[in-house]
Design an enzyme around this catalytic site. Structure first.
Site, short mmCIF file in Angstrom:
data_model
loop_
_atom_site.label_atom_id
_atom_site.label_comp_id
_atom_site.label_asym_id
_atom_site.label_seq_id
_atom_site.Cartn_x
_atom_site.Cartn_y
_atom_site.Cartn_z
N CYS A 116 0.85 -1.19 0.00
CA CYS A 116 0.00 0.00 0.00
C CYS A 116 0.88 1.24 0.00
O CYS A 116 1.64 1.48 0.95
CB CYS A 116 -0.92 0.01 1.22
SG CYS A 116 -1.92 1.50 1.37
N CYS A 135 -1.71 7.04 5.47
CA CYS A 135 -2.79 6.33 6.17
C CYS A 135 -2.18 5.12 6.86
O CYS A 135 -1.48 4.32 6.23
CB CYS A 135 -3.87 5.89 5.19
SG CYS A 135 -5.18 4.87 5.95
N CYS A 190 -4.47 0.30 8.46
CA CYS A 190 -4.14 -1.13 8.44
C CYS A 190 -2.89 -1.33 9.30
O CYS A 190 -1.77 -1.43 8.81
CB CYS A 190 -3.90 -1.61 7.01
SG CYS A 190 -5.37 -1.55 5.98
N CYS A 199 -7.29 2.94 -2.37
CA CYS A 199 -7.15 2.01 -1.26
C CYS A 199 -7.38 0.58 -1.74
O CYS A 199 -8.36 0.30 -2.45
CB CYS A 199 -8.14 2.36 -0.14
SG CYS A 199 -8.16 1.17 1.22
N GLN A 259 -21.96 -7.35 7.78
CA GLN A 259 -20.53 -7.55 7.88
C GLN A 259 -19.82 -6.96 6.65
O GLN A 259 -20.33 -7.02 5.54
CB GLN A 259 -20.21 -9.04 7.97
CG GLN A 259 -20.81 -9.73 9.18
CD GLN A 259 -20.05 -9.45 10.47
OE1 GLN A 259 -19.09 -8.68 10.46
NE2 GLN A 259 -20.48 -10.06 11.56
N GLU A 270 -34.69 -7.48 16.90
CA GLU A 270 -33.77 -6.41 16.50
C GLU A 270 -34.43 -5.07 16.81
O GLU A 270 -35.62 -4.88 16.58
CB GLU A 270 -33.47 -6.51 15.00
CG GLU A 270 -32.81 -5.32 14.36
CD GLU A 270 -31.46 -4.97 14.98
OE1 GLU A 270 -31.21 -3.77 15.19
OE2 GLU A 270 -30.68 -5.90 15.26
N ASN A 279 -25.45 -11.93 18.66
CA ASN A 279 -24.43 -11.27 17.84
C ASN A 279 -24.40 -9.80 18.25
O ASN A 279 -24.82 -8.92 17.50
CB ASN A 279 -24.78 -11.43 16.35
CG ASN A 279 -23.75 -10.79 15.45
OD1 ASN A 279 -22.58 -10.70 15.79
ND2 ASN A 279 -24.18 -10.33 14.28
N CYS A 282 -17.34 -9.89 17.95
CA CYS A 282 -16.32 -9.13 17.24
C CYS A 282 -15.34 -8.49 18.21
O CYS A 282 -14.53 -7.65 17.82
CB CYS A 282 -16.98 -8.05 16.36
SG CYS A 282 -17.92 -6.82 17.28
#
Length: 375
Positions: A3, A11, A14, A87, A211, A261, A306, A333
């Site tokens: 990158c 940036c 990552c 990107c 996701q 939900e 979740n 997560c």
């Protein structure tokens, strides 16, 4: 993955880009093992990995620069726009449209919002790509001042980008680090993006969660369905169900599935998917997951959770601990909040676990855990 932005110091999102990918996966696996405590009888399946680049199905881009030369990317330390159009994380369906989209922003005279001076209108561009290559575009504005101009120029953008199926304006008037506001204004007749995942068509509305890695999300749902079938529950709750991914994959003849939900829009999308699939045994309700569980007349055989990064919280974890539920499928997560929730549920033990690497080049980890009662 190479990158130029990272190498130039432009940036650093990552954060693990310089670390070999197999080492990244091991580190994320180790974080999940620590969260679960590695108890006796726990079976770890091999990690699920996907592409290391071109995997993100959504882009959340800050708009900066000038009306004649807008930037799409992030802000630097001084609050000025940094362009990241090249990107390497975005799916081609997204990266291929960023240049023509920037030209359209200039042609429509949408003035980028300048954070230091608090002047301008266009704050963010939000893009989502479906597995079929269709696009959803959301323009986050400070006000509705440019709305008529956007409507006037939209046909030109649709002609340039034939994959653009859904478009809307979101109004976020506050001068704050907030991605979007409460008001959403449709620009197209269609307001749902069809996300084809395994054999299920999910329907994303502008503010729906999904996701960011479609290929790994599909593997997540397949694994969840396999473990649910292994347990063979007659009744299932999917709490924090979103647009219904887990609930719809859990459906089976003779099985009663209920998804809960807080977002009524997400529930409407889930109901549309269930109707298309002819699933009579699946229903969806709009409401708070914890309140639903605490006031239900009877607990199900299995609960899918979740939650957001903060985890279940003490109330729902406490309810699961005291309930008659026989199995819990926990998709997390955040290993830290998962560990906190498990500490509040001492009678539950992890039986199966699997890392699903949704977020290459970062420390973020997604883990699916099947929990059973101790003894």
């Amino acid at each position: 993955m190479r990158c130029g932005y990272f190498e130039a110091g432009v940036c650093r999102s990552c954060t693990l880009l310089e670390q070999p990918y197999d080492e990244q996966v091991r580190a994320r696996q180790d974080a999940c093992v620590r969260a679960l405590g590695d108890p006796d009888g726990l079976v770890w399946l091999p990690p699920v990995t996907g592409p290391q680049e071109r995997f993100r199905n959504k882009a959340k881009l800050v708009v900066g620069g000038t009306v004649d030369a807008p930037t799409l990317g992030i802000l630097d330390g001084a609050g000025r726009g940094v362009d990241l159009r090249d990107c390497g994380l975005y799916e081609p369906a997204i990266s291929d449209v960023l240049e023509p989209l920037a030209r359209w922003i200039a042609a429509a005279r949408l003035v980028p919002y300048d954070v230091p001076s608090r002047v301008g209108e266009l704050k963010h561009v939000l893009l989502t790509a479906s597995p079929d290559g269709e696009l959803m575009l959301r323009l986050v504005l400070r006000s509705t001042e440019a709305l008529a101009r956007i409507r006037k120029h939209l046909p030109a953008l649709q002609q340039t980008l034939p994959a653009l199926g859904v478009a809307s304006v979101n109004v976020q008037p506050a001068h704050a680090a907030v991605l979007e506001g409460e008001r959403e204004i449709p620009l197209t007749e269609r307001q749902t993006l069809r996300m084809r995942v395994n054999e299920v068509d999910l329907h994303l509305r502008p503010r729906s969660f999904f996701q960011t890695n479609t290929a790994v999300a599909a593997a997540l749902y397949r694994q969840a369905a396999a473990w649910i079938d292994e347990v063979a529950p007659a009744t299932v709750w999917d709490l924090y169900c979103g647009v219904g991914g887990f609930a719809l994959h859990a459906a089976a003849p003779g099985r009663e599935v209920t998804g809960v939900e807080v977002s009524a829009e997400a529930v409407a999308s889930a109901e549309a998917s269930a109707a298309e699939l002819g699933l009579d045994g699946v229903r969806f309700l709009a409401g708070d997951a914890t309140s639903f569980a605490r006031t239900a007349a009877r607990a199900p055989d299995l609960v899918v959770v979740n939650p957001p990064r903060r985890g279940l919280g003490s109330e729902l974890a406490g309810w699961l601990e005291a309930s008659s539920v026989r199995s819990v499928l926990y998709s997390s997560c955040n290993p830290d909040s998962l560990a906190r929730d498990l500490a509040a549920m001492p009678s539950w033990r992890p039986r199966r676990a699997r890392l699903l690497d949704m977020f290459p080049q970062t420390t973020h980890a997604e883990v699916l855990v099947l929990l059973g009662r101790e003894g």
